[in-house]
Design an enzyme around this catalytic site. Structure first.
Site, mmCIF file in Angstrom:
data_model
loop_
_atom_site.group_PDB
_atom_site.id
_atom_site.type_symbol
_atom_site.label_atom_id
_atom_site.label_comp_id
_atom_site.label_asym_id
_atom_site.label_seq_id
_atom_site.Cartn_x
_atom_site.Cartn_y
_atom_site.Cartn_z
ATOM 1 N N ALA A 61 0.839 -1.199 0.000
ATOM 2 C CA ALA A 61 0.000 0.000 0.000
ATOM 3 C C ALA A 61 0.875 1.251 0.000
ATOM 4 O O ALA A 61 2.007 1.224 0.487
ATOM 5 C CB ALA A 61 -0.893 -0.011 1.232
ATOM 6 N N GLY A 103 1.274 -5.152 1.188
ATOM 7 C CA GLY A 103 0.203 -5.343 0.211
ATOM 8 C C GLY A 103 0.713 -5.992 -1.068
ATOM 9 O O GLY A 103 -0.050 -6.649 -1.789
ATOM 10 N N GLU A 106 0.589 -9.528 -0.405
ATOM 11 C CA GLU A 106 -0.834 -9.919 -0.345
ATOM 12 C C GLU A 106 -1.419 -10.048 -1.753
ATOM 13 O O GLU A 106 -2.244 -10.919 -2.028
ATOM 14 C CB GLU A 106 -1.609 -8.906 0.491
ATOM 15 C CG GLU A 106 -1.230 -8.981 1.963
ATOM 16 C CD GLU A 106 -1.805 -7.855 2.797
ATOM 17 O OE1 GLU A 106 -1.521 -6.684 2.486
ATOM 18 O OE2 GLU A 106 -2.540 -8.145 3.746
ATOM 19 N N GLU A 126 4.219 -4.704 7.675
ATOM 20 C CA GLU A 126 3.243 -3.734 8.200
ATOM 21 C C GLU A 126 3.475 -3.448 9.671
ATOM 22 O O GLU A 126 3.288 -2.327 10.148
ATOM 23 C CB GLU A 126 1.814 -4.255 8.000
ATOM 24 C CG GLU A 126 1.298 -4.196 6.561
ATOM 25 C CD GLU A 126 1.650 -5.429 5.745
ATOM 26 O OE1 GLU A 126 2.546 -6.203 6.161
ATOM 27 O OE2 GLU A 126 1.029 -5.615 4.687
#
Ligand code: 3HC
Length: 699
Positions: A61, A103, A106, A126
């Protein structure tokens, strides 16, 4: 175009191209979503390859978006993209070449297959910014690789390299050769074998039955209590993975639990503070000079004591040959044997690869002869703090080294300009202040002297980065940034003692605040005798010594040097680092307090202890900004987080003050000024920031 599309027969290639790191901001997410859906609909497409056109596969992200007041709309979110991958009817293969972090990992987990190049690596970092994996990372990872590995990845945030990823089942294939070509060949192979889409979300995978992993979760919680004290997101990560187990047949339910916790982390000041540290570290590292930096080819270190040995290790770890000079053979051998032991310890703990200790030792050349340093292009002096001695060494180095070679001092407070004047190359002189243990601590203060050239400063920054350190610029001023601030912190801690607060209470309050240890444990660890000996050597008169110095001097006179001999401000049982109170010390404090005229009162409460010790950091930090010794408040934060163990989750002293509200901090400082006098005079920069209703400002 942030997503580039091409076809190789039935294989659709989607190449993410959003430099520098393919962060999944809105401008990458929207086209990515469109192209995944288009490929899913297109009958001519048999399989999809997800590739990167930049060095980093995908950094996850876009952290900058987290500072925005609005979260991305659900239809354009990273979770929606992962849902689209889940819904895609064609097999999607992530070709991970570079870092797939957060992310990014992910995204790869939402694909059906994962192929990884030798450069590929996965991580869920994270936690480092106070978050948890919020795009199903806590749900898909344990399904794919089991609870234990998933907990480890989510809690330590460290990268897993390509071979290890294949070994634990995170990746399906290790690619040889050029990644795009190898990825296409892999896709063709899968299509040829009739491989179909397979979704991690559609079954429990490696998830155990509820209750079966209880011990693993208990172990994770113990580790958190030991190593991640004060942090919020680690416990939430454990809870999310527990939920994955509890909801093993209902992926959506586990995901909803993850979402709820992710949003609570996002709102937590800890994530704001840790993201601040993330960006501040990068800003500090590029903060000094835009001049071209010459690459260092050969180093020299003068002195092979604790600091010199550690600095030589840094050269060797960075792959730079280094010559280490000591005055005598015995000191040289003693120093190098410590270096060897430290390397061996690093190899054992995995910080160095197998064989790394021997390789690094091979890069260190010992000598007692200045002539052997002649080929070095960057020398670091690391002898004890004596300006005359340092000036002599600088003059000798100036005679020995080739013109243009740089000479740095590892002094922690002395005047760099005086050392520069002892040479005929003041432009190539500066300070490089490492922190102990120098091979471990990441901070390096780079001190620009009055005549240091921009190229010299740039070269020191580049060298520090090559050593995997975090360099922070400082002007040449007594104590530079860190030690100038530390002085006020320590002074206030001793004042608290004399006023009637026991050392145990001061240390406990600051440990509870998040510091790894309180000021008196720190003083005992460093050794009370160092300052005492320096003061004795310099013949500093008793009435010029600070009250705290008077106390440590009295302790040293009684043979109490700190942890090293089991007695300092505290006592230590043999082989133990656990501080134990000693009534003799309490008596000595009381006696000295009376002699120095302190009015003793009841012990201060934790809240006051924290303010009394933290606000000198803020006030001095403000003065350093005002004087131009530090260039940015965020640089000061980095110095304190990486050099002095200030809890990163509080963002550093200046960020912490901003979070408290600078007006409230100033009000307290004014009150302390009234109570304790001149040392608490508010710094002008702080007063101005409050008057203008703003923070300290960024770079
Ligand atoms: N968001 C926004 N900017 C980012 C970023 C991110 N995720 N990752 C890196 N950047 C920026 C850096 O700030 C830097 O900007 P600058 O040039 O203006 O200073 C630039 O990208 C280059 O970064 P580095 O200097 O760190 O480049 P490296 O090549 O040395 O390292 C990296 C690349 C390993 C990817 C490293 O940048 C990194 O670790 N990034 C953070 C990864 C991360 O924490 N990801 C998780 C994000 S949160 C998330 O994904 C939530 C999800 O679970 C929902």
């Amino acid at each position: 175009m942030t997503v580039r599309i091409s076809d190789r027969g039935p294989v659709r290639l989607l190449e993410m191209h959003s430099p520098p790191v393919n962060a999944l901001g809105a401008k990458l997410r929207a086209p990515l979503m469109d192209e995944i859906q288009a490929a899913s609909r297109d009958d001519a497409v048999g399989a999809v390859l997800l590739l990167s056109g930049v060095k980093t596969w995908c950094a996850g992200a876009d952290i900058k978006e987290f500072g925005l007041s609005e979260l991305p709309a659900p239809d354009a979110s990273l979770n929606a993209i992962c849902d689209a991958l889940d819904a895609c009817r064609k097999p999607v293969i992530a070709v991970v070449d570079g870092a797939a972090y957060g992310g990014g990992m992910e995204l790869a987990l939402a694909c059906d297959y994962r192929a990884v190049s030798g450069r590929g690596r996965f991580a869920l970092p994270e936690v480092n910014i106070g978050l948890l994996p919020g795009a199903a990372g806590t749900q898909r990872t344990p399904r794919l690789i089991g609870v234990e590995h998933a907990l480890q990845m989510c809690l330590d945030g460290k990268p897993v390299g390509a071979s290890r990823a294949v070994e634990i089942g995170l990746a399906d294939r290790l690619l040889e050769g050029e990644p795009t070509e190898a990825g296409c060949a892999y896709a063709q192979e899968l299509l040829g074998a009739g491989a179909v889409a397979r979704k991690i979300s559609s079954g429990p995978g490696k998830l155990p039955r509820p209750g079966e992993a209880a011990e693993v979760f208990a172990g994770a919680r113990q580790m958190i209590a030991r190593k991640m004290r004060g942090r919020h997101s680690p416990e939430l990560i454990v809870q999310c993975i527990e939920q994955a187990v509890a909801c093993r047949d209902d992926f959506a339910a586990g995901l909803a639990e993850e979402r709820r916790r992710f949003v609570s982390c996002l709102k937590d000041p800890q994530s704001k503070a840790l993201s601040h540290v993330f960006f501040a570290e990068r800003a500090a590292a590029r903060g000094a000079s835009r001049a071209a930096a010459r690459a260092v080819k050969r180093g020299a270190v003068i002195g092979c004591g604790t600091m010199g040995g550690g600095i030589a290790m840094n050269f060797a770890i960075a792959g730079i040959p280094v010559t280490v000079l000591e005055t005598g053979q015995e000191a040289l051998e003693r120093g190098l044997s410590v270096v060897r032991r430290n390397f061996e310890r690093s190899e054992k703990s995995g910080r160095l690869p197998p064989g790394g200790a021997e390789r690094c030792m091979g890069l260190i050349m010992p000598t007692t002869d200045y002539g052997a340093l002649a080929r070095a292009d960057f020398a670091v002096e690391a002898v004890y703090e004596n300006l005359d001695l340092k000036k002599k060494i600088f003059a000798a180095l100036d005679e020995t080294l080739a013109p243009g070679a740089i000479i740095a001092s590892n002094t922690s407070y002395l005047d760099i300009d005086s050392m520069a004047e002892a040479t005929n190359r003041p432009g190539q002189v500066l300070g490089m202040h490492f922190f102990s243990p120098a091979n471990i601590m990441r901070l390096v203060e780079v001190i620009e002297g009055r005549r240091s050239t921009p190229e010299t400063v740039a070269c020191a920054f580049a060298l520090a980065s090559r050593m995997k350190k975090v360099p922070v610029w400082s002007a040449n001023s007594n104590g530079f940034i860190g030690n100038r601030m530390l002085a006020g912190y320590m002074y206030e801690a001793f004042e608290l003692l004399f006023e009637g607060t026991p050392p145990e209470s001061v240390d406990a309050a600051l440990r509870d605040f998040g510091l790894p240890m309180g000021p008196f444990q720190l003083a005992d660890l460093v050794g009370l005798d160092l300052g005492w000996r320096a003061r004795e050597l310099a013949g500093k008169p008793a009435d010029e010594r600070k009250p705290g110095e008077r106390l440590t001097d009295a302790l040293c006179e009684r043979g109490r040097f700190g942890q090293k001999n089991g007695h300092g401000i505290y006592n230590y049982s043999p082989g133990s680092r656990i501080p134990e109170s000693d009534p003799e010390v309490a008596g000595l404090i009381e006696e000295l307090a009376r002699e120095l005229g302190y009015r003793r009162g009841p012990p201060a409460k934790a809240d006051e202890i924290v303010k009394r010790c933290m606000y000198p950091l803020v006030n001095t930090g403000s003065a350093l900004l005002e004087e131009g010794v530090a260039r940015a408040a965020s640089d000061i934060d980095i110095v304190y987080v990486y050099g002095y163990g200030f809890p990163a989750w509080r963002g550093g002293p200046m960020h912490y003050a901003e979070q408290q509200g600078l007006d409230a901090v100033l009000a307290d400082i004014r009150e302390f000024h009234d109570r304790f006098g001149a040392r608490w005079a508010p710094a002008q920069r702080l007063v101005e920031a409050v008057a203008a209703g703003r923070g300290f400002g960024s770079r």
